[in-house]
Design a protein around this motif. Structure first.
Motif, PDB file in Angstrom:
ATOM      1  N   ARG A   1       0.859  -1.190   0.000  1.00 60.18           N
ATOM      2  CA  ARG A   1       0.000   0.000   0.000  1.00 60.18           C
ATOM      3  C   ARG A   1       0.891   1.234   0.000  1.00 60.18           C
ATOM      4  NH1 ARG A   1       0.613   2.029   4.897  1.00 60.18           N
ATOM      5  NH2 ARG A   1       1.328   0.609   6.526  1.00 60.18           N
ATOM      6  N   PRO A   2       0.354   2.370  -0.367  1.00 60.74           N
ATOM      7  CA  PRO A   2       1.190   3.581  -0.345  1.00 60.74           C
ATOM      8  C   PRO A   2       1.566   3.972   1.074  1.00 60.74           C
ATOM      9  CG  PRO A   2      -1.044   4.048  -1.165  1.00 60.74           C
ATOM     10  CD  PRO A   2      -1.025   2.627  -0.735  1.00 60.74           C
TER      11      PRO A   2
ATOM     12  N   PHE B   1       4.696   0.382  -7.180  1.00 59.94           N
ATOM     13  CA  PHE B   1       3.917  -0.276  -6.118  1.00 59.94           C
ATOM     14  C   PHE B   1       3.019  -1.326  -6.728  1.00 59.94           C
ATOM     15  CE2 PHE B   1       4.565   3.989  -4.260  1.00 59.94           C
ATOM     16  CZ  PHE B   1       5.426   3.584  -3.258  1.00 59.94           C
TER      17      PHE B   1
ATOM     18  N   PHE C   1       0.150  -2.288  -5.790  1.00 62.26           N
ATOM     19  CA  PHE C   1      -1.297  -1.983  -5.861  1.00 62.26           C
ATOM     20  C   PHE C   1      -1.680  -1.258  -7.152  1.00 62.26           C
ATOM     21  CE2 PHE C   1       0.784   1.481  -3.727  1.00 62.26           C
ATOM     22  CZ  PHE C   1       0.283   2.584  -4.339  1.00 62.26           C
TER      23      PHE C   1
ATOM     24  N   ASP D   1       0.764  15.178  -2.751  1.00 65.84           N
ATOM     25  CA  ASP D   1       0.825  14.804  -1.336  1.00 65.84           C
ATOM     26  C   ASP D   1      -0.556  14.507  -0.796  1.00 65.84           C
ATOM     27  OD1 ASP D   1       3.462  15.014  -1.249  1.00 65.84           O
ATOM     28  OD2 ASP D   1       3.557  16.616   0.279  1.00 65.84           O
ATOM     29  N   TRP D   2      -1.450  15.389  -1.177  1.00 67.32           N
ATOM     30  CA  TRP D   2      -2.808  15.280  -0.644  1.00 67.32           C
ATOM     31  C   TRP D   2      -3.430  13.950  -1.060  1.00 67.32           C
ATOM     32  CZ3 TRP D   2      -7.752  14.725  -2.509  1.00 67.32           C
ATOM     33  CH2 TRP D   2      -8.810  15.069  -1.647  1.00 67.32           C
TER      34      TRP D   2
ATOM     35  N   GLN E   1      -1.963  11.296  -1.998  1.00 70.84           N
ATOM     36  CA  GLN E   1      -1.310  10.129  -1.403  1.00 70.84           C
ATOM     37  C   GLN E   1      -1.754   9.940   0.036  1.00 70.84           C
ATOM     38  OE1 GLN E   1       2.963  10.005  -1.606  1.00 70.84           O
ATOM     39  NE2 GLN E   1       3.007   8.120  -0.414  1.00 70.84           N
ATOM     40  N   GLU E   2      -1.897  11.034   0.733  1.00 70.40           N
ATOM     41  CA  GLU E   2      -2.283  10.916   2.134  1.00 70.40           C
ATOM     42  C   GLU E   2      -3.630  10.213   2.247  1.00 70.40           C
ATOM     43  OE1 GLU E   2      -2.593  14.584   4.253  1.00 70.40           O
ATOM     44  OE2 GLU E   2      -2.996  13.580   6.154  1.00 70.40           O
ATOM     45  N   TRP E   3      -4.592  10.691   1.437  1.00 67.42           N
ATOM     46  CA  TRP E   3      -5.931  10.116   1.526  1.00 67.42           C
ATOM     47  C   TRP E   3      -5.953   8.682   1.018  1.00 67.42           C
ATOM     48  CZ3 TRP E   3     -10.344  11.365   3.889  1.00 67.42           C
ATOM     49  CH2 TRP E   3     -10.420  12.659   4.438  1.00 67.42           C
TER      50      TRP E   3
ATOM     51  N   ALA F   1      -3.565   6.558   0.950  1.00 65.44           N
ATOM     52  CA  ALA F   1      -2.875   5.668   1.880  1.00 65.44           C
ATOM     53  C   ALA F   1      -3.773   5.326   3.059  1.00 65.44           C
ATOM     54  CB  ALA F   1      -1.592   6.328   2.371  1.00 65.44           C
ATOM     55  N   GLU F   2      -4.456   6.339   3.564  1.00 65.66           N
ATOM     56  CA  GLU F   2      -5.349   6.086   4.697  1.00 65.66           C
ATOM     57  C   GLU F   2      -6.420   5.070   4.318  1.00 65.66           C
ATOM     58  OE1 GLU F   2      -5.410   7.326   8.038  1.00 65.66           O
ATOM     59  OE2 GLU F   2      -3.343   7.680   7.352  1.00 65.66           O
ATOM     60  N   LEU F   3      -7.060   5.351   3.157  1.00 69.87           N
ATOM     61  CA  LEU F   3      -8.162   4.488   2.749  1.00 69.87           C
ATOM     62  C   LEU F   3      -7.673   3.069   2.467  1.00 69.87           C
ATOM     63  CD1 LEU F   3     -10.061   7.047   0.517  1.00 69.87           C
ATOM     64  CD2 LEU F   3     -10.943   5.980   2.605  1.00 69.87           C
ATOM     65  N   ARG F   4      -6.549   2.990   1.797  1.00 76.95           N
ATOM     66  CA  ARG F   4      -5.976   1.671   1.481  1.00 76.95           C
ATOM     67  C   ARG F   4      -5.632   0.908   2.749  1.00 76.95           C
ATOM     68  NH1 ARG F   4      -4.585  -0.597  -3.601  1.00 76.95           N
ATOM     69  NH2 ARG F   4      -5.052   1.017  -5.145  1.00 76.95           N
ATOM     70  N   TRP F   5      -5.060   1.660   3.642  1.00 75.99           N
ATOM     71  CA  TRP F   5      -4.624   1.028   4.886  1.00 75.99           C
ATOM     72  C   TRP F   5      -5.841   0.493   5.637  1.00 75.99           C
ATOM     73  CZ3 TRP F   5      -5.724   2.450   9.975  1.00 75.99           C
ATOM     74  CH2 TRP F   5      -5.010   1.746  10.936  1.00 75.99           C
TER      75      TRP F   5
END
Lengths: 108, 892
Positions: A66-67, B2, B4, B31-32, B34-36, B38-42
């Motif tokens: 994941r990123p 990556f 994914f 950045d924005w 990626q932040e979102w 990453a959160e959702l993916r995580w």
């Protein structure tokens, strides 16, 4: 933004970060605040220097396919602001949060 | 990179993030996202694999992703900030890169803005600036009607009644100007002062800088308190600014007064454009204005009255209270107050009677400078249009790369606003400079005028406002045009096609400019003609080698007989001075607006008891006056010393008088009556040549000269004709006056030529304003035309090359290009002539009798403009003929 201007939700978010809830979604979960509040507040806190953001190590993210996630850390300014805010919002004093490193979502 | 990324599964929450991410400022977007993501993916990973998720979990994920929308929205202002900074930086860079363009644009616009700012500051001073007192907004002027819709001052008894009977004012003050002669430390000076009611300073809320101010106690008993308060300026300039001035005695109009105080700096009384220097209690009026005691005269409406509204009382309530008092006064004293009424207006003359004429004058000036600004703006618009055409490529590339039109518009507008603001800053500097020039200029009138022009916040706001407005308004059109580019042709670099479409705008701007500058030029031309005409006007006297000095012997407390004696003695002594050819005294010296008229009654010829009796200007003169003025006597004799108060009444009339009442007959020896039908008849002893009396553009008017010593006047003007140099003569005559009375103040002393400059003043001002702005307009229009023509020539080089290759001669090319420009010019000239015909009527009063449709001016200015425009077309056209067909055909 001076310390005196810290809103209640910002103070709660700061406290959450200081207790180790360092990612946006974790903060949403632990505080119960809506995402539409938490994220703008995080940006504001970062702009005013109360928080600093960093990216997770690529290796960790890659291992999990994941990123990398962004996480937030307290700064000195943030700690002072929080201490100030706790004096104003006495309830925060009573809310003891357990510092945890790796919170699991409640509905897992 | 990556893993994914290799499985782009359709997941609504991730798509939403991608989509919302477009809102985020580009600087932050990666950045924005990626932040979102990453959160959702995580979170997704925490929960399980997507396929195995329950729909509640999917919904929860989606719900969370919608928060991103709010987050993105919160980042919007940053985006605007970023883009604005980008635009500003880019704009600055572009302006710096094209220095010539920027300099011309800024300078042009600065001229327009500067002129507007300067005129606005005049308006600001006269009409908008509050009085220098506490809570000036509570003050109103109270004036008394004259029964004919005009309003004037109030008589002292009426003032007292208004003051004591009203319940709407916290205080009502009265004041009046008085001409004064001040003697102190061996110097005699003439100045203006106020006589004021005892409550004046108290009601205005003005505290003394030194000593005390006039109090009601000083104003209780007539002649009891000879005290005076000095203005700060008077104290500094005339008394050296020393505190020891308090208690000092000064002699004013022959009486002694004690200095009791000094007013604070910046307090100049109750009129914004006048600055008298001293204040006296009103009860000293009879002493200060000898022979003119008006404190008990209800019919003499000669003091100005102001009231301070009580808190909570508005103007409407106060006006109805004044209406009631006005009616009371009319009932009680019908002979003086019938039909007059009391009226409230904004404080001061500028709020009342002088408002309309001043607004008229400033209005004309404002109109001219707005025309200039419009001209400057059209020039700017034209420059921007030309620039936009040059930048077509750049704009097309940016559009092709996906920049929105709105964004481009903003970028272009930012540039024009930057230009306009730069011009505004320069314009303010220019206005400041103009104001400095204007302040140095003192109008030759005998009133303590204070035109305290300065740049306050209102003026600066005004300048900033018009800069922004012009920047946006005149930047918008070119920017709109520029971004309406047809991408295909623009990118194909075939510039000639794209320009056709927008040339109508450029052309109409040129037509508009030519028309505007013609209007200005015609205005200027008419004024110059008026001045010319004024110089050749038959004055009826010779202004060269003559000086005049006015003084008022009554101010020194003389009696009639004494005054006559002094006047005779003075004339004898002045005539004995070396170089003096002749000297005489007169009540008034032409040309003077104060020249008064008297009714004429002629037995057997005209209705004897009729209010509509013919009137003639009249003046009172001594023997020697005609010689001193250089006025020729055509018939009969001059007055002599024998025509005194006990001798038979005699008069000298002018040609027009004789022509009007005794056409074709000898008027000498005939009699008529002056002023009243039952007055003692006067006999005509001479006829003088016609002249100008009240103003320079009047028609020939009947005029009567009476001997000064048969009808007493205390104030007079001494006219001296001499062969000596005028300044030396002036000093010698002054010396004689001093010997006559060491304390005699001289109201004015000037050469006759200087005296004549006053009636010409409005025309002079208008001529210089119109003339200079007209030339400026001409220059602007020529620059604009030149720019457009040379641009169009440069775009047609290939066409011209082809024509020349096919055998066109230089003169054909010349005609082709010049015709193109001159068509526009001629259209503009026609429109301008029509506009000028419509607009110059307004200036009729300033024209000294030159017709507002003076054909010479109209034809002359139109020709001048056409010629300059032709030059502006010719220069680029000549360049076109120098085109080498071979190079031109290769030109891309």
């Amino acid at each position: 933004m001076g310390k005196g201007f810290l809103t209640y939700s910002s103070a709660v978010i700061l406290q959450a970060v200081s207790h180790g809830y360092r990612h946006g979604f974790d903060i949403i979960d632990i505080t119960g605040l809506p995402g539409g509040t938490v994220y703008p507040a995080l940006r504001r806190l970062e702009d005013t220097g109360c928080l600093a953001s960093k990216w997770e190590k690529h290796a960790i993210a890659q291992a999990e396919a994941r990123p990398p996630r962004k996480y937030y850390e307290m700064t000195r300014v943030g700690r002072e602001a929080l201490a100030e805010a706790i004096k104003r919002y006495r309830l925060l004093e009573l809310t003891e949060l357990n510092p945890i490193r790796d919170p699991k979502p409640t509905n897992a | 990179m990556f893993a994914f990324l290799k499985h782009p599964v359709l997941k609504p929450h991730l798509w939403l993030i991608r989509f919302v991410g477009l809102l985020v400022p580009r600087r932050l977007r990666a950045d924005w996202r990626q932040e979102w993501e990453a959160e959702l993916r995580w979170r997704e990973a925490m929960l399980a694999e997507w396929d195995k998720l329950s729909w509640q979990n999917k919904l929860d994920l989606f719900w969370r992703s919608t928060s991103a929308f709010w987050d993105a929205l919160w980042l919007q202002p940053k985006r605007w900030e970023d883009e604005m900074m980008q635009d500003l930086r880019y704009g600055m860079r572009m302006l710096r890169k094209h220095k010539g363009f920027s300099a011309v644009a800024v300078l042009t616009l600065a001229l327009g803005i500067g002129a507007n700012t300067a005129i606005f500051s005049l308006l600001n001073t006269a009409l908008l600036r509050p009085l220098p007192i506490a809570q000036p907004e509570q003050m109103v002027s109270i004036s008394q009607g004259e029964g004919n819709g005009r309003f004037s001052g109030v008589s002292y008894p009426n003032y007292r009644d208004v003051r004591d009977r009203n319940d709407v004012f916290a205080g009502v003050i009265g004041y009046r100007f008085a001409p004064l002669s001040l003697s102190h430390d061996g110097i005699n000076e003439r100045l203006w002062g106020y006589v004021v009611s005892g409550n004046y300073f108290d009601v205005l809320g003005v505290k003394p800088l030194l000593g005390r101010v006039i109090t009601p106690e000083d104003d209780r008993n007539r002649g009891a308190h000879p005290v005076v308060v000095l203005s700060h300026q008077c104290w500094q300039q005339r008394f050296g600014g020393t505190p020891s001035v308090l208690g000092k005695n000064i002699v004013v109009n022959g009486g002694s007064y004690t200095v009791i105080g000094v007013a604070p700096q910046g307090f100049y009384g109750t009129e914004v454009i006048a600055a008298p220097e001293v204040w006296f209690p009103m009860m000293m009026q009879a002493q200060l204005e000898a022979g003119n005691d008006w404190l008990d005269k209800r019919g003499v409406d000669n003091i100005f009255v102001m009231g301070r509204l009580k808190p909570g009382v508005n103007v409407i309530q106060a006006q109805s209270a004044m209406d009631a008092i006005g009616q009371q006064l009319a009932r009680e004293y019908p002979e003086f107050n019938e039909g007059k009424g009391l009226k409230l207006s904004a404080p001061g003359w500028m709020g009342g009677g002088m408002r309309a004429p001043l607004l008229g004058f400033v209005g004309v000036l404002m109109f001219v400078v707005i025309l200039v600004l419009l001209l400057a703006c059209t020039n700017l618009a034209n420059l921007l249009l030309a620039r936009a055409t040059e930048r077509r490529k750049e704009i097309a590339v940016r559009l092709a790369l996906g920049v929105s039109r709105f964004r481009l518009l903003r970028q272009l507008l930012t540039e024009s606003v930057l230009l306009a603001l730069g011009a505004g800053a320069l314009g303010v500097v220019l206005a400041w400079w103009l104001i400095r020039l204007a302040i140095r200029f003192k109008p030759p009138i005998d009133v303590p005028l204070q035109i305290d022009l300065h740049l306050d916040y209102r003026v600066l706001l005004f300048a900033a406002g018009i800069s922004l407005l012009t920047g946006v308004l005149f930047g918008l059109l070119p920017a709109w045009q520029a971004t309406k580019t047809d991408l295909l042709t623009a990118l194909k670099d075939d510039a000639a096609i794209g320009t056709q479409r927008r040339s109508w705008l450029k052309n109409s701007l040129i037509v508009f400019q030519v028309a505007l500058s013609l209007v200005l030029l015609v205005g200027g031309g008419l004024m110059v003609r008026a001045l010319q005409k004024a110089e050749t006007v038959q004055l009826g006297f010779n202004p060269n080698n003559a000086i005049e000095l006015s003084f008022d012997l009554r101010l020194q407390g003389y009696e009639q007989a004494q005054i006559r004696e002094s006047q005779k003695r003075l004339l004898e002594r002045v005539r004995a001075l070396p170089g003096v050819q002749e000297a005489g005294l007169a009540d008034l010296v032409p040309v003077d607006l104060h020249m008064g008229t008297e009714a004429i009654f002629i037995e057997g010829q005209l209705p004897e008891r009729d209010a509509r009796a013919p009137r003639a200007y009249s003046n009172r003169v001594t023997p020697g006056y005609f010689g001193a003025m250089g006025t020729r006597l055509l018939q009969g004799r001059d007055f002599t010393v024998q025509d005194s108060e006990n001798a038979p009444r005699v008069v000298i009339i002018n040609e027009s008088f004789a022509r009007r009442f005794w056409p074709g007959q000898d008027p000498i020896g005939r009699q008529f009556r002056l002023s009243r039908a039952d007055a003692q008849p006067v006999q005509i002893i001479g006829v003088a040549q016609d002249g100008k009396y009240a103003n320079l553009n009047e028609d020939a008017k009947p005029f009567v000269f009476r001997p000064l010593w048969q009808s007493f006047m205390g104030s007079s003007t001494l006219v001296v004709r001499s062969v000596a140099e005028s300044q030396q003569m002036m000093a010698a005559v002054r010396n004689e006056l001093q010997q006559l009375d060491p304390n005699l103040p001289i109201a004015s002393a000037k050469t006759m030529v200087e005296h004549l400059s006053f009636p010409l003043l409005p025309t002079r001002v208008a001529a210089s304003v119109f003339g200079s702005f007209g030339l400026l307009g001409l220059a602007l229009a020529a620059i604009g035309l030149y720019g457009v023509m040379s641009y169009s020539v440069s775009k047609r080089i290939r066409e011209i090359g082809i024509r020349m290759a096919l055998g066109a001669q230089s003169k054909d090319v010349l005609r082709l290009t010049i015709n193109q420009g001159m068509k526009l010019v001629l259209l503009g000239v026609v429109i301008g002539l029509v506009g000028a015909l419509a607009l110059t009527r307004v200036m009729k009063t300033l024209l000294m009798g030159v017709s507002a449709t003076d054909p010479l001016t109209f034809v002359g200015t139109a020709l001048l403009l056409t010629f300059v425009a032709w030059l502006a077309c010719f220069l680029p056209a000549r360049r076109a003929t120098k085109v080498d067909p071979i190079i031109a055909l290769r030109h891309d």
